[in-house]
Design an enzyme around this catalytic site. Structure first.
Site, PDB file in Angstrom:
ATOM      1  N   GLU A   1      -1.441   8.677  -1.188  1.00  0.00           N
ATOM      2  CA  GLU A   1      -3.341   7.941  -1.195  1.00  0.00           C
ATOM      3  C   GLU A   1      -3.633   8.068  -2.320  1.00  0.00           C
ATOM      4  OE1 GLU A   1      -4.181   9.005   2.931  1.00  0.00           O
ATOM      5  OE2 GLU A   1      -3.876   7.267   4.553  1.00  0.00           O
TER       6      GLU A   1
ATOM      7  N   GLU B   1       2.255   3.902   6.494  1.00  0.00           N
ATOM      8  CA  GLU B   1       1.342   4.901   7.932  1.00  0.00           C
ATOM      9  C   GLU B   1       0.235   3.428   8.585  1.00  0.00           C
ATOM     10  OE1 GLU B   1      -0.711   8.206   6.985  1.00  0.00           O
ATOM     11  OE2 GLU B   1       0.336   8.797   5.042  1.00  0.00           O
TER      12      GLU B   1
HETATM   13  O1  AHR Z   1      -1.007  10.836   9.358  1.00  0.00           O
HETATM   14  C1  AHR Z   1      -2.382  12.550   8.479  1.00  0.00           C
HETATM   15  C2  AHR Z   1      -2.996  11.889   7.563  1.00  0.00           C
HETATM   16  O2  AHR Z   1      -2.902  10.337   7.512  1.00  0.00           O
HETATM   17  C3  AHR Z   1      -1.883  12.010   6.392  1.00  0.00           C
HETATM   18  O3  AHR Z   1      -1.859  13.088   5.555  1.00  0.00           O
HETATM   19  C4  AHR Z   1      -2.462  10.803   4.937  1.00  0.00           C
HETATM   20  O4  AHR Z   1      -1.737  10.190   4.251  1.00  0.00           O
HETATM   21  C5  AHR Z   1      -3.233  10.120   6.233  1.00  0.00           C
HETATM   22  O5  AHR Z   1      -4.910  10.065   5.962  1.00  0.00           O
END
Ligand code: AHR
Length: 496
Positions: free
Chosen positions: A173, A292
């Site tokens: 990210e 994610e």
């Molecule tokens: O999964 C929780 C968080 O969400 C992670 O650390 C990050 O990559 C995202 O913003």
């Protein structure tokens, strides 16, 4: 009664379903590693200090790849802190989640866990405070074959040889202002290319994931992805994208249609991947790593961060309800429908932190989303089929008219048809016909996830409130299944 039909044809397929879309994500965050996976003082601890009850529950979900060690955490993590004799490892201040990192669990503990669970490791390197050289050294530590100080160190550190790491994320990210070391797309592109170059020099067999836009709401959405991919060029095997859906408005009807956002995001990200490959006149296109995904909104306030100094902090321990489970099913159905472009996907996360499994002392709870994920297990090998939907639609505030029944289908090489369907309506039952070009469909297994009240959660007091159960479905040339409102149906048929 409303009727809907899934029109399928064995030759109209999208592509082979990549098993890696059923991946998970373990971050050093809250109680995911410590008190989740690893708790040597637990009554459930095995000889490695890992919780057997947690591992047994996760085994039921049969994760394929496992992303590690972050997340935001990785952007201030130095892998060398987590190897070597445990007693020599430093306790560090951890800035992403406002805690400390004791480093008692690190690379070798994770890789040995992967060997025991069958997870294929997917590592993310630190491109926040870390360097290209540090990233390449980590590849050498895990995968290197030449006798160097780094690989000799690995041999000293590992009690047995562990699997190599085939898949690496170039940071996490990096487009987000919250990310440690956040930078512009062109700065990131330069750093990621330098790291990719060195990492592939160490081990040319590894595959690399470029950090893409973390939130479609970010103003740099798609531009970031294009610029980063252009800079990383031929080193890019995948482009990462993330999404957490939410129900802030408490509007169940709208929330149940929000899975449409995933199809849209995949189409948009895919168009960037194709554009960049086309512009490079390259036949090698980057594919999508949706590394994610989940529902997450109740605990986004980061309560617990910088809390009272207790370690580990109770961070973002979302308690899920049936609606969330139905949206999770829509994520996975979307990945299946887009099997030609989505090759990797990781639910964030696996235990305690926005997870299907919660622990409390020695107790363990399977959340509603666990039930939905479990319905994909043993029903995921084969080729995704195009799904011709005929039937009612529902109006969605953000996506116009969407199918009342969201679905996906996979045909395996041995003639088994796996079908998934979410009835998105809050009040309408639907008769769903499944038509595989007139083939006779014999039921092998059939399950439903349903509860009369969509906001029902599994809690410590009532742990089995929402559970999948066997669902009667008849053998037929085009079986008709009656799906109650807000339910998830999954079945396997033998087609003859
Ligand atoms: O999964 C929780 C968080 O969400 C992670 O650390 C990050 O990559 C995202 O913003």
């Amino acid at each position: 009664m409303t009727k809907a039909t899934f029109n399928l044809h064995p030759h109209h397929h999208v592509g082979q379903v990549d098993p890696r879309i059923f991946g998970g994500f373990l971050e050093h965050m809250g109680r995911a590693v410590y008190e989740g996976i690893y708790e040597p003082t637990s009554a459930h601890a095995d000889e490695f200090g890992c919780r057997t009850d947690v591992l047994a529950a996760l085994d039921e979900l049969d994760f394929t790849v496992m992303r590690y060690p972050g997340g935001n955490f990785v952007s201030n993590y130095h892998w060398r802190d987590g190897v070597g004799p445990v007693e020599n490892r430093p306790t560090r201040r951890e800035l992403a989640w406002g805690t400390i990192e004791p480093n008692s669990f690190g690379t070798n503990e994770f890789l040995s866990l992967c060997d025991r669970t069958g997870w294929s490791p997917m590592f993310a390197v630190n491109l926040g405070t870390g360097s290209a050289e540090e990233a390449a050294d980590w590849v050498e530590y895990t995968n290197g074959q030449l006798a160097t100080d780094i690989t000799k160190q690995r041999e000293l550190d590992q009690s047995s040889n562990t699997s190599k790491v085939p898949l690496w994320c170039l940071g996490n990210e990096m487009d987000g202002p919250w990310q440690i070391g956040h930078m512009s797309a062109s700065e990131y592109g330069t750093k990621a290319r330098q790291a990719a170059h060195m990492m592939k020099l160490v081990d040319p067999s590894i595959e690399l994931v470029v950090s893409g836009t973390s939130l479609p709401d970010n103003s740099t959405y798609l531009n970031w992805d294009r610029e980063a991919l252009e800079a990383v060029g031929g080193f890019a095997d995948y482009l990462s994208t993330h999404r957490y859906l939410d129900n802030y408005s408490g509007d169940t009807a709208a929330f149940l249609t929000s899975g449409a956002a995933i199809d849209q995001q995949i189409a948009e990200i895919d168009s960037v991947c194709r554009y960049v490959a086309g512009k490079r006149r390259s036949s090698k296109r980057p594919f999508i790593a949706f590394d994610e995904w989940n529902v997450w909104y109740r605990t986004r306030n980061r309560d617990g961060m910088w809390a009272d100094g207790n370690f580990p902090a109770h961070l973002v321990e979302e308690v899920y309800d049936l609606q969330d489970a139905l949206v999770c099913a829509q994520f996975l159905m979307s990945f299946i429908r887009n099997a030609d472009v989505v090759k990797i996907a990781n639910i964030a996360q696996i235990v305690n932190v926005i997870a299907p499994v919660l622990t409390d002392g020695d107790r363990l709870l399977r959340q509603t989303i666990f039930e939905a994920l479990a319905m994909f297990v043993n029903r995921r090998e084969g080729r995704a089929l195009h799904l011709g939907y005929e039937g009612s639609t529902l109006g969605s505030p953000d996506f116009g008219d969407v199918a009342m029944v969201d679905g996906a289908a996979i045909l395996s090489d041995n003639g088994e048809l796996h079908v998934y369907a979410v009835n998105r309506s809050v009040d309408g039952t639907v008769d769903l016909e499944i038509n595989l070009s007139g083939a006779h469909l014999h039921v092998v297994s059939s399950e439903i996830l349903h509860h009369p009240t969509p906001s029902t959660q599994n809690t410590w007091e009532n742990p089995h409130a929402v559970q999948r159960s066997a669902f009667e479905t008849s053998d037929d040339a085009a079986p008709l299944v009656q799906l109650p409102p807000h339910s998830f149906f999954a079945a396997t048929f033998k087609a003859t």
